[in-house]
Scaffold this active site. Sequence first.
Site, PDB file in Angstrom:
ATOM      1  N   CYS A   1      29.066  -5.531  -6.853  1.00  0.00           N
ATOM      2  CA  CYS A   1      28.034  -5.053  -5.250  1.00  0.00           C
ATOM      3  C   CYS A   1      28.252  -7.028  -4.822  1.00  0.00           C
ATOM      4  O   CYS A   1      28.570  -7.141  -3.821  1.00  0.00           O
ATOM      5  CB  CYS A   1      26.854  -5.289  -5.851  1.00  0.00           C
ATOM      6  SG  CYS A   1      26.619  -3.825  -7.150  1.00  0.00           S
TER       7      CYS A   1
ATOM      8  N   ARG B   1      34.372  -4.593 -13.031  1.00  0.00           N
ATOM      9  CA  ARG B   1      35.184  -4.616 -11.855  1.00  0.00           C
ATOM     10  C   ARG B   1      34.271  -6.416 -11.180  1.00  0.00           C
ATOM     11  O   ARG B   1      33.614  -7.229 -11.484  1.00  0.00           O
ATOM     12  CB  ARG B   1      33.734  -3.997 -10.938  1.00  0.00           C
ATOM     13  CG  ARG B   1      34.578  -2.551 -10.595  1.00  0.00           C
ATOM     14  CD  ARG B   1      33.934  -1.169 -10.937  1.00  0.00           C
ATOM     15  NE  ARG B   1      33.218  -1.207 -10.990  1.00  0.00           N
ATOM     16  CZ  ARG B   1      31.480  -0.268  -9.793  1.00  0.00           C
ATOM     17  NH1 ARG B   1      31.987   0.686  -9.518  1.00  0.00           N
ATOM     18  NH2 ARG B   1      30.514   0.019 -11.165  1.00  0.00           N
TER      19      ARG B   1
ATOM     20  N   ASP C   1      29.616  15.314  -9.101  1.00  0.00           N
ATOM     21  CA  ASP C   1      30.890  14.922  -9.041  1.00  0.00           C
ATOM     22  C   ASP C   1      31.907  15.226  -8.704  1.00  0.00           C
ATOM     23  O   ASP C   1      33.107  16.358  -9.258  1.00  0.00           O
ATOM     24  CB  ASP C   1      31.358  13.714  -9.915  1.00  0.00           C
ATOM     25  CG  ASP C   1      31.269  11.745  -9.535  1.00  0.00           C
ATOM     26  OD1 ASP C   1      31.165  11.216  -9.729  1.00  0.00           O
ATOM     27  OD2 ASP C   1      33.506  12.112  -9.683  1.00  0.00           O
TER      28      ASP C   1
ATOM     29  N   PHE D   1      18.264 -16.447 -10.692  1.00  0.00           N
ATOM     30  CA  PHE D   1      19.354 -16.446 -10.162  1.00  0.00           C
ATOM     31  C   PHE D   1      19.583 -18.309  -9.424  1.00  0.00           C
ATOM     32  O   PHE D   1      20.583 -18.651  -8.691  1.00  0.00           O
ATOM     33  CB  PHE D   1      19.509 -15.780  -8.922  1.00  0.00           C
ATOM     34  CG  PHE D   1      19.785 -13.977  -8.354  1.00  0.00           C
ATOM     35  CD1 PHE D   1      19.218 -13.134  -9.920  1.00  0.00           C
ATOM     36  CD2 PHE D   1      21.102 -13.856  -9.109  1.00  0.00           C
ATOM     37  CE1 PHE D   1      19.242 -12.715 -10.336  1.00  0.00           C
ATOM     38  CE2 PHE D   1      21.477 -12.561  -9.364  1.00  0.00           C
ATOM     39  CZ  PHE D   1      20.471 -11.704  -9.890  1.00  0.00           C
ATOM     40  N   LEU D   2      19.018 -18.775  -9.713  1.00  0.00           N
ATOM     41  CA  LEU D   2      19.267 -21.126 -10.309  1.00  0.00           C
ATOM     42  C   LEU D   2      20.646 -20.981 -11.679  1.00  0.00           C
ATOM     43  O   LEU D   2      20.368 -21.982 -11.600  1.00  0.00           O
ATOM     44  CB  LEU D   2      18.175 -21.643  -9.894  1.00  0.00           C
ATOM     45  CG  LEU D   2      17.228 -21.097  -8.405  1.00  0.00           C
ATOM     46  CD1 LEU D   2      16.606 -22.071  -8.731  1.00  0.00           C
ATOM     47  CD2 LEU D   2      18.781 -21.910  -7.188  1.00  0.00           C
TER      48      LEU D   2
ATOM     49  N   LYS E   1      35.246  13.142 -15.546  1.00  0.00           N
ATOM     50  CA  LYS E   1      34.022  12.606 -15.583  1.00  0.00           C
ATOM     51  C   LYS E   1      32.755  13.916 -16.100  1.00  0.00           C
ATOM     52  O   LYS E   1      32.015  13.715 -16.552  1.00  0.00           O
ATOM     53  CB  LYS E   1      33.629  11.820 -14.168  1.00  0.00           C
ATOM     54  CG  LYS E   1      32.304  10.764 -14.546  1.00  0.00           C
ATOM     55  CD  LYS E   1      32.210  10.338 -12.727  1.00  0.00           C
ATOM     56  CE  LYS E   1      32.444   8.661 -13.017  1.00  0.00           C
ATOM     57  NZ  LYS E   1      32.275   8.233 -11.587  1.00  0.00           N
TER      58      LYS E   1
ATOM     59  N   LYS F   1      18.841  -4.304   2.039  1.00  0.00           N
ATOM     60  CA  LYS F   1      19.608  -4.252   1.452  1.00  0.00           C
ATOM     61  C   LYS F   1      21.285  -5.538   0.740  1.00  0.00           C
ATOM     62  O   LYS F   1      21.496  -5.783   0.317  1.00  0.00           O
ATOM     63  CB  LYS F   1      20.674  -2.598   0.693  1.00  0.00           C
ATOM     64  CG  LYS F   1      22.057  -2.677  -0.414  1.00  0.00           C
ATOM     65  CD  LYS F   1      20.800  -3.062  -1.330  1.00  0.00           C
ATOM     66  CE  LYS F   1      21.989  -2.945  -2.471  1.00  0.00           C
ATOM     67  NZ  LYS F   1      21.893  -2.784  -4.018  1.00  0.00           N
TER      68      LYS F   1
ATOM     69  N   ARG G   1      19.770  -3.247 -11.429  1.00  0.00           N
ATOM     70  CA  ARG G   1      20.907  -4.962 -12.108  1.00  0.00           C
ATOM     71  C   ARG G   1      21.996  -3.704 -13.266  1.00  0.00           C
ATOM     72  O   ARG G   1      20.798  -2.705 -14.049  1.00  0.00           O
ATOM     73  CB  ARG G   1      20.623  -5.363 -12.542  1.00  0.00           C
ATOM     74  CG  ARG G   1      20.351  -6.321 -11.303  1.00  0.00           C
ATOM     75  CD  ARG G   1      18.406  -7.487 -12.087  1.00  0.00           C
ATOM     76  NE  ARG G   1      17.456  -7.031 -12.630  1.00  0.00           N
ATOM     77  CZ  ARG G   1      17.401  -7.788 -13.032  1.00  0.00           C
ATOM     78  NH1 ARG G   1      16.976  -8.490 -13.783  1.00  0.00           N
ATOM     79  NH2 ARG G   1      15.734  -6.861 -14.171  1.00  0.00           N
TER      80      ARG G   1
HETATM   81  C1  UGA Z   1      23.122  -6.903  -7.973  1.00  0.00           C
HETATM   82  C2  UGA Z   1      21.843  -7.267  -7.988  1.00  0.00           C
HETATM   83  O1  UGA Z   1      21.369  -8.454  -8.571  1.00  0.00           O
HETATM   84  C3  UGA Z   1      21.088  -5.889  -7.656  1.00  0.00           C
HETATM   85  O2  UGA Z   1      19.729  -5.719  -6.572  1.00  0.00           O
HETATM   86  C4  UGA Z   1      22.107  -4.866  -6.646  1.00  0.00           C
HETATM   87  O3  UGA Z   1      21.133  -3.562  -7.148  1.00  0.00           O
HETATM   88  C5  UGA Z   1      23.698  -4.426  -7.135  1.00  0.00           C
HETATM   89  O4  UGA Z   1      23.707  -5.949  -7.330  1.00  0.00           O
HETATM   90  C6  UGA Z   1      23.746  -3.313  -6.356  1.00  0.00           C
HETATM   91  O5  UGA Z   1      24.020  -4.025  -5.239  1.00  0.00           O
HETATM   92  O6  UGA Z   1      24.024  -2.441  -7.255  1.00  0.00           O
HETATM   93  P1  UGA Z   1      24.449  -7.058 -10.484  1.00  0.00           P
HETATM   94  O7  UGA Z   1      26.181  -6.419  -9.489  1.00  0.00           O
HETATM   95  O8  UGA Z   1      24.389  -5.675 -11.346  1.00  0.00           O
HETATM   96  O9  UGA Z   1      23.103  -6.703  -9.574  1.00  0.00           O
HETATM   97  O10 UGA Z   1      24.305  -7.954 -11.320  1.00  0.00           O
HETATM   98  P2  UGA Z   1      23.315  -8.786 -11.667  1.00  0.00           P
HETATM   99  O11 UGA Z   1      22.815  -9.116 -12.101  1.00  0.00           O
HETATM  100  O12 UGA Z   1      22.755  -9.293  -9.689  1.00  0.00           O
HETATM  101  O13 UGA Z   1      24.811 -10.445 -11.457  1.00  0.00           O
HETATM  102  C7  UGA Z   1      25.526 -11.047 -10.707  1.00  0.00           C
HETATM  103  C8  UGA Z   1      26.810 -11.540 -10.326  1.00  0.00           C
HETATM  104  O14 UGA Z   1      26.063 -12.812 -10.458  1.00  0.00           O
HETATM  105  C9  UGA Z   1      26.814 -11.804 -11.933  1.00  0.00           C
HETATM  106  O15 UGA Z   1      28.079 -12.241 -12.283  1.00  0.00           O
HETATM  107  C10 UGA Z   1      26.414 -12.728 -12.848  1.00  0.00           C
HETATM  108  O16 UGA Z   1      27.110 -13.861 -13.835  1.00  0.00           O
HETATM  109  C11 UGA Z   1      25.945 -13.633 -10.953  1.00  0.00           C
HETATM  110  N1  UGA Z   1      25.100 -14.737 -11.510  1.00  0.00           N
HETATM  111  C12 UGA Z   1      23.278 -14.167 -11.975  1.00  0.00           C
HETATM  112  C13 UGA Z   1      24.567 -15.752 -11.966  1.00  0.00           C
HETATM  113  O17 UGA Z   1      25.983 -16.484 -11.371  1.00  0.00           O
HETATM  114  N2  UGA Z   1      23.983 -17.088 -11.850  1.00  0.00           N
HETATM  115  C14 UGA Z   1      22.754 -16.457 -11.875  1.00  0.00           C
HETATM  116  O18 UGA Z   1      21.634 -17.185 -11.563  1.00  0.00           O
HETATM  117  C15 UGA Z   1      22.539 -14.801 -11.978  1.00  0.00           C
END
Ligand code: UGA
Length: 439
Positions: free
Chosen positions: A261, A328, A31, A250-251, A36, A205, A155
Amino acid sequence: MQRIGIIGCGYVGLVTAACLADAGSSVLCADSDKRKIAKLKSEGVPFYEPGLDELVLKNHKAKRLRFTSSTTEVVKGSDIIFICVGTPSRSDGSADLTAVEKVATDIAHAMDAYKIIVEKSTVPAETGARIRKTIEMAGRGKTEFDVVSNPEFLREGQAIHDTMHPDRIVLGVESKRAEKTLRALYAPLRAPVIVCNIATAEIIKHACNSFLATKISFINAIARICELVDADVLKVAEAMGLDKRIGPAFLNAGAGYGGSCFPKDVDAFIHLADQKGYDFELAKAVRKINTDQRTLLLKKIEEVLWNVKGKTVAVLGLSFKPDTDDLRNSVALDVVRALQDLGALVRAYDPKAMPKAKTELKSVRFAKDAYDAAKGSHCLLLMTEWAEFRDLDLGRIHKLMQQPVIVDARNFFDPETVKVQGFTYRGIGRGASAPQPRR
Ligand code: UGA
């Protein structure tokens, strides 16, 4: 045994490194941030991810996982090099790929034998082709190499589980040689492997993240309609989710998606489509619904408190989702700042994110626990659904508050239970009496 090099020790890089090392590979990580690297060598992981500290420590001790600040050392000492550097958003929504280009150039200069260069950072389509060109030009075609796009789907909060048990492995390859090597590397994971060209892997992706963001915005739009007709979005989502073609994940209606992300990737996908001459209206609507959720939440708080000025709001949860200290694009931070702009006093508590939040937020009274946050407040605002909030003694919270109001931005509480405790309750999409944002 292939020697693995990882460039970029953020979430993706470090989790990939620790998991590959744990599976027996020899992994060297670099890095550019020397502090870090020093921290990783001595104290451990510089962010909170369940189980990662232990995994890094264990494999570092076993000398399967090593750290350096020299990219050259990684390139010379590895057969497969994973690029895991950041690709932040620029102001026009496009991805800033400066770090990827710099790493590609460094690789070209240090390469002394055939290497497989794996793009794991989330990047827009055609970046793989750019990486190839950059290495060819900087390396003057002296050494053979292959570029592979191998997007990551982990995630935060469940990163180790997701890496060890992926739903699928995507390999965007340009040669059989690279495909064979990467297939062998991932064989112990026993996951389905999708082999395609590099551009397809890059689109996969962005399509996955944008589709998940679409599901969230869709249910948030349904939640608004539910409020207009006195319906319950939780029941709607439950019934929708039981349809196997839709699925329940995700609902969850709420404050909208945040994190490093979804917001960035939806923006970058819209930008890529625009550049190519396609107006990606669907993704634009997804983004707008997500932004509007914040406004809607503030209106809900204003509606229930009347004047926000001078009132105290107790905010539970600051990270963008539970089980991470990542702030973030956290909706909670935006809402705290907006409440302060309206003249509210904010008391906040988060199980893990407060050290980071203290550097981001001004004039917030950081509490030692949820009860301390609730003390003297006019409204309890649940922003992040940390599991520990399940065990809250609502009777005690009720006594501590100046007035018993709960605004639940994640539909975490059961409305009936909190109403029985004497609270005024507002969730998201849980019946009538909620204001809609102006058009
Ligand atoms: C997300 C994807 O789920 C991963 O598959 C992907 O690898 C990652 O981005 C990435 O591109 O690096 P992450 O950002 O860690 O992962 O978190 P998620 O669990 O997907 O949640 C994202 C956001 O959506 C959070 O703010 C969460 O609170 C919100 N969310 C999630 C909702 O508001 N409702 C839902 O039903 C699910």
